[in-house]
Design a protein around this motif. Structure first.
Motif, short mmCIF file in Angstrom:
data_model
loop_
_atom_site.label_atom_id
_atom_site.label_comp_id
_atom_site.label_asym_id
_atom_site.label_seq_id
_atom_site.Cartn_x
_atom_site.Cartn_y
_atom_site.Cartn_z
N VAL A 44 49.21 34.68 38.19
CA VAL A 44 47.93 35.20 37.70
C VAL A 44 47.76 34.85 36.22
O VAL A 44 46.70 34.37 35.79
CB VAL A 44 47.85 36.73 37.93
CG1 VAL A 44 46.66 37.33 37.19
CG2 VAL A 44 47.78 37.05 39.42
N VAL A 61 41.16 36.74 36.36
CA VAL A 61 41.52 37.29 37.65
C VAL A 61 41.23 38.78 37.61
O VAL A 61 41.74 39.50 36.74
CB VAL A 61 43.00 37.03 37.99
CG1 VAL A 61 43.35 37.62 39.35
CG2 VAL A 61 43.30 35.53 37.95
N ILE A 70 38.43 35.75 41.37
CA ILE A 70 38.73 34.90 40.23
C ILE A 70 37.39 34.41 39.72
O ILE A 70 36.61 33.80 40.45
CB ILE A 70 39.69 33.75 40.60
CG1 ILE A 70 41.00 34.35 41.12
CG2 ILE A 70 39.93 32.85 39.38
CD1 ILE A 70 42.04 33.35 41.55
N THR A 93 45.65 39.66 46.21
CA THR A 93 45.87 38.83 45.03
C THR A 93 46.55 37.54 45.43
O THR A 93 46.18 36.45 44.97
CB THR A 93 46.68 39.59 43.96
OG1 THR A 93 46.01 40.82 43.64
CG2 THR A 93 46.85 38.76 42.70
#
Length: 106
Positions: A44, A61, A70, A93
C-alpha cells in the motif's frame, strides 16, 4: 491466490521469473500478502509513493469498512473500487492492490 501473490512480490521486487523468490528478503515462509497486514501495508505504501513526473505522489489508497479504493489524485477518479460485500478490510485491500498492479502492467 498464489498467482496474485507472485504478482505482488514482483511489484515489490522480491520475485522475478528468472530467479524466483528472493528468500533473503522474504524469509523461508514464503509470501503472505493475502493473510497479513505486515506484508500488505508496505505494498500500500509503495503504491502511495508512486510519483508522476510533474505532480508528486499520484495515488491514495483509501481503506474503509464499506470499501477499499485507489484514487488517482491527478485525474480525481477512483481507478480501483472494491466494495466490502462481507469481506474483511484485509481481503478487500489485497484485491484492490492486485487489481491496481494488473492495471499498471497493462
Amino acid at each position: 491466490m498464489e498467482k496474485d501473490n507472485k504478482l505482488i512480490a514482483e511489484f515489490m521486487g522480491v520475485y522475478s521469473e528468472e530467479n524466483g523468490y528472493d528468500y533473503t528478503k522474504i524469509g523461508n515462509k514464503g509470501v503472505c500478502y493475502h493473510t497479513s497486514w505486515d506484508w500488505l501495508m508496505p505494498v500500500v505504501e509503495k503504491i502511495e509513493y508512486i510519483e508522476s513526473i510533474t505532480h508528486g505522489n499520484q495515488f491514495q489508497v483509501i481503506i474503509r469498512e464499506e470499501e477499499v479504493s485507489i484514487y488517482d489524485k491527478h485525474t480525481q477518479t477512483h481507478i480501483v473500487y472494491i466494495p466490502a460485500d462481507g469481506e474483511s478490510k484485509l481481503t478487500n485491500t489485497y484485491k484492490a492492490v492486485v487489481e491496481f498492479i494488473k492495471n499498471q502492467n497493462n
